[in-house]
Scaffold this motif. Structure first.
Motif, PDB file in Angstrom:
ATOM      1  N   SER A  20     -72.534  -5.954  72.629  1.00  0.00           N
ATOM      2  CA  SER A  20     -72.499  -7.387  72.320  1.00  0.00           C
ATOM      3  C   SER A  20     -71.301  -8.050  72.974  1.00  0.00           C
ATOM      4  N   SER A  21     -71.421  -9.340  73.164  1.00  0.00           N
ATOM      5  CA  SER A  21     -70.323 -10.137  73.718  1.00  0.00           C
ATOM      6  C   SER A  21     -69.358 -10.516  72.604  1.00  0.00           C
ATOM      7  N   ALA A  22     -68.176 -10.941  72.983  1.00  0.00           N
ATOM      8  CA  ALA A  22     -67.191 -11.395  71.994  1.00  0.00           C
ATOM      9  C   ALA A  22     -67.702 -12.648  71.292  1.00  0.00           C
ATOM     10  N   LEU A  23     -67.384 -12.753  70.005  1.00  0.00           N
ATOM     11  CA  LEU A  23     -67.760 -13.936  69.238  1.00  0.00           C
ATOM     12  C   LEU A  23     -66.827 -15.085  69.552  1.00  0.00           C
ATOM     13  N   LYS A  24     -67.358 -16.287  69.483  1.00  0.00           N
ATOM     14  CA  LYS A  24     -66.503 -17.467  69.538  1.00  0.00           C
ATOM     15  C   LYS A  24     -66.019 -17.693  68.105  1.00  0.00           C
ATOM     16  N   ARG A  25     -64.725 -17.737  67.882  1.00  0.00           N
ATOM     17  CA  ARG A  25     -64.162 -17.870  66.542  1.00  0.00           C
ATOM     18  C   ARG A  25     -63.793 -19.335  66.295  1.00  0.00           C
ATOM     19  N   VAL A  26     -64.345 -19.884  65.204  1.00  0.00           N
ATOM     20  CA  VAL A  26     -64.080 -21.267  64.805  1.00  0.00           C
ATOM     21  C   VAL A  26     -63.650 -21.250  63.344  1.00  0.00           C
ATOM     22  N   MET A  27     -62.627 -21.995  63.015  1.00  0.00           N
ATOM     23  CA  MET A  27     -62.183 -22.091  61.627  1.00  0.00           C
ATOM     24  C   MET A  27     -62.834 -23.321  61.002  1.00  0.00           C
ATOM     25  N   ILE A  28     -63.510 -23.120  59.881  1.00  0.00           N
ATOM     26  CA  ILE A  28     -64.174 -24.234  59.193  1.00  0.00           C
ATOM     27  C   ILE A  28     -63.602 -24.364  57.780  1.00  0.00           C
ATOM     28  N   PRO A  29     -63.571 -25.590  57.252  1.00  0.00           N
ATOM     29  CA  PRO A  29     -63.014 -25.775  55.903  1.00  0.00           C
ATOM     30  C   PRO A  29     -63.951 -25.222  54.834  1.00  0.00           C
ATOM     31  N   LYS A  30     -63.345 -24.631  53.799  1.00  0.00           N
ATOM     32  CA  LYS A  30     -64.113 -24.183  52.639  1.00  0.00           C
ATOM     33  C   LYS A  30     -64.396 -25.395  51.762  1.00  0.00           C
ATOM     34  N   ALA A  31     -65.531 -25.372  51.095  1.00  0.00           N
ATOM     35  CA  ALA A  31     -65.910 -26.465  50.208  1.00  0.00           C
ATOM     36  C   ALA A  31     -64.911 -26.575  49.055  1.00  0.00           C
ATOM     37  N   ASN A  32     -64.532 -27.761  48.717  1.00  0.00           N
ATOM     38  CA  ASN A  32     -63.621 -28.045  47.591  1.00  0.00           C
ATOM     39  C   ASN A  32     -62.301 -27.281  47.687  1.00  0.00           C
ATOM     40  N   SER A  33     -61.782 -27.120  48.900  1.00  0.00           N
ATOM     41  CA  SER A  33     -60.557 -26.366  49.092  1.00  0.00           C
ATOM     42  C   SER A  33     -59.857 -26.839  50.359  1.00  0.00           C
ATOM     43  N   THR A  34     -58.582 -26.524  50.451  1.00  0.00           N
ATOM     44  CA  THR A  34     -57.861 -26.817  51.688  1.00  0.00           C
ATOM     45  C   THR A  34     -57.847 -25.602  52.611  1.00  0.00           C
ATOM     46  N   GLU A  35     -58.394 -24.481  52.132  1.00  0.00           N
ATOM     47  CA  GLU A  35     -58.432 -23.255  52.930  1.00  0.00           C
ATOM     48  C   GLU A  35     -59.446 -23.368  54.067  1.00  0.00           C
ATOM     49  N   LEU A  36     -59.188 -22.592  55.112  1.00  0.00           N
ATOM     50  CA  LEU A  36     -60.130 -22.498  56.225  1.00  0.00           C
ATOM     51  C   LEU A  36     -60.761 -21.113  56.220  1.00  0.00           C
ATOM     52  N   ARG A  37     -61.991 -21.060  56.688  1.00  0.00           N
ATOM     53  CA  ARG A  37     -62.740 -19.807  56.730  1.00  0.00           C
ATOM     54  C   ARG A  37     -63.128 -19.542  58.175  1.00  0.00           C
ATOM     55  N   PRO A  38     -62.931 -18.294  58.653  1.00  0.00           N
ATOM     56  CA  PRO A  38     -63.322 -18.003  60.037  1.00  0.00           C
ATOM     57  C   PRO A  38     -64.840 -17.867  60.165  1.00  0.00           C
ATOM     58  N   LEU A  39     -65.352 -18.442  61.214  1.00  0.00           N
ATOM     59  CA  LEU A  39     -66.780 -18.365  61.498  1.00  0.00           C
ATOM     60  C   LEU A  39     -66.929 -17.784  62.897  1.00  0.00           C
ATOM     61  N   GLY A  40     -67.682 -16.697  63.021  1.00  0.00           N
ATOM     62  CA  GLY A  40     -67.929 -16.080  64.321  1.00  0.00           C
ATOM     63  C   GLY A  40     -69.274 -16.529  64.848  1.00  0.00           C
ATOM     64  N   ILE A  41     -69.286 -17.066  66.051  1.00  0.00           N
ATOM     65  CA  ILE A  41     -70.520 -17.576  66.650  1.00  0.00           C
ATOM     66  C   ILE A  41     -70.917 -16.663  67.810  1.00  0.00           C
ATOM     67  N   PRO A  42     -72.065 -15.959  67.685  1.00  0.00           N
ATOM     68  CA  PRO A  42     -72.499 -15.072  68.761  1.00  0.00           C
ATOM     69  C   PRO A  42     -73.128 -15.845  69.917  1.00  0.00           C
ATOM     70  N   THR A  43     -73.223 -15.179  71.070  1.00  0.00           N
ATOM     71  CA  THR A  43     -73.905 -15.775  72.216  1.00  0.00           C
ATOM     72  C   THR A  43     -75.400 -15.867  71.917  1.00  0.00           C
ATOM     73  N   LEU A  44     -76.121 -16.646  72.726  1.00  0.00           N
ATOM     74  CA  LEU A  44     -77.565 -16.779  72.510  1.00  0.00           C
ATOM     75  C   LEU A  44     -78.292 -15.447  72.683  1.00  0.00           C
ATOM     76  N   ILE A  45     -77.869 -14.633  73.647  1.00  0.00           N
ATOM     77  CA  ILE A  45     -78.502 -13.315  73.833  1.00  0.00           C
ATOM     78  C   ILE A  45     -78.280 -12.450  72.604  1.00  0.00           C
ATOM     79  N   ASP A  46     -77.048 -12.421  72.095  1.00  0.00           N
ATOM     80  CA  ASP A  46     -76.758 -11.615  70.910  1.00  0.00           C
ATOM     81  C   ASP A  46     -77.537 -12.115  69.698  1.00  0.00           C
ATOM     82  N   ARG A  47     -77.678 -13.420  69.569  1.00  0.00           N
ATOM     83  CA  ARG A  47     -78.488 -13.966  68.465  1.00  0.00           C
ATOM     84  C   ARG A  47     -79.944 -13.554  68.605  1.00  0.00           C
ATOM     85  N   ALA A  48     -80.443 -13.538  69.824  1.00  0.00           N
ATOM     86  CA  ALA A  48     -81.831 -13.129  70.048  1.00  0.00           C
ATOM     87  C   ALA A  48     -82.020 -11.645  69.704  1.00  0.00           C
ATOM     88  N   VAL A  49     -81.051 -10.805  70.096  1.00  0.00           N
ATOM     89  CA  VAL A  49     -81.119  -9.381  69.747  1.00  0.00           C
ATOM     90  C   VAL A  49     -81.104  -9.224  68.227  1.00  0.00           C
TER      91      VAL A  49
END
Length: 129
Positions: A20-49
């Motif tokens: 697999s390819s490296a994930l794109k890492r994006v930090m998104i806010p948690k609901a009702n919080s000031t904390e951020l949560r990491p979100l890994g976004i796979p490539t389209l090929i990896d998502r298809a697999v």
């Protein structure tokens, strides 16, 4: 698009060579919080697999899973869980209490090694990727 389809064909015919390819890492806010949560976004090929293997594994896993489990299950909802609970509460021997729980960071703590061991798939390497 055609190249992506060809690449998927190569991957499914030679799963041991898949990496697999490296994930794109994006930090998104948690609901009702000031904390951020990491979100890994796979490539389209990896998502298809992932989708191909999900279509193969999910029916088998569903047949082996707990019948009374409703969370994150295909074709099940909170309405099914409510109906099941109500069916228990209308009997002479009904429970007197209902305990609701929430396991903090449940999905962060699940043993991936155990899931790989018990998941009925021959290409476990692909799931690890």
């Amino acid at each position: 698009m055609f190249e992506a389809i060809q690449e998927l064909g190569v991957i499914t015919k030679n799963p041991n060579k898949y990496k697999s390819s490296a994930l794109k890492r994006v930090m998104i806010p948690k609901a009702n919080s000031t904390e951020l949560r990491p979100l890994g976004i796979p490539t389209l090929i990896d998502r298809a697999v992932q989708a191909i293997y999900h279509m193969a594994v999910d029916p088998v896993v569903e047949t082996r899973s707990d019948f009374n489990s409703y969370g994150f299950r295909t074709g099940r909802s909170q309405h099914d869980a409510i109906a099941y609970i109500r069916s228990w509460l209308d009997k002479k021997y009904s429970p007197e209490y209902i305990l609701e729980t929430d396991i903090a960071k449940c999905f962060d703590k699940i043993s991936h090694e155990h899931l790989l061991r018990v998941t009925p798939i021959c290409h476990k390497h692909v799931l690890k990727e």
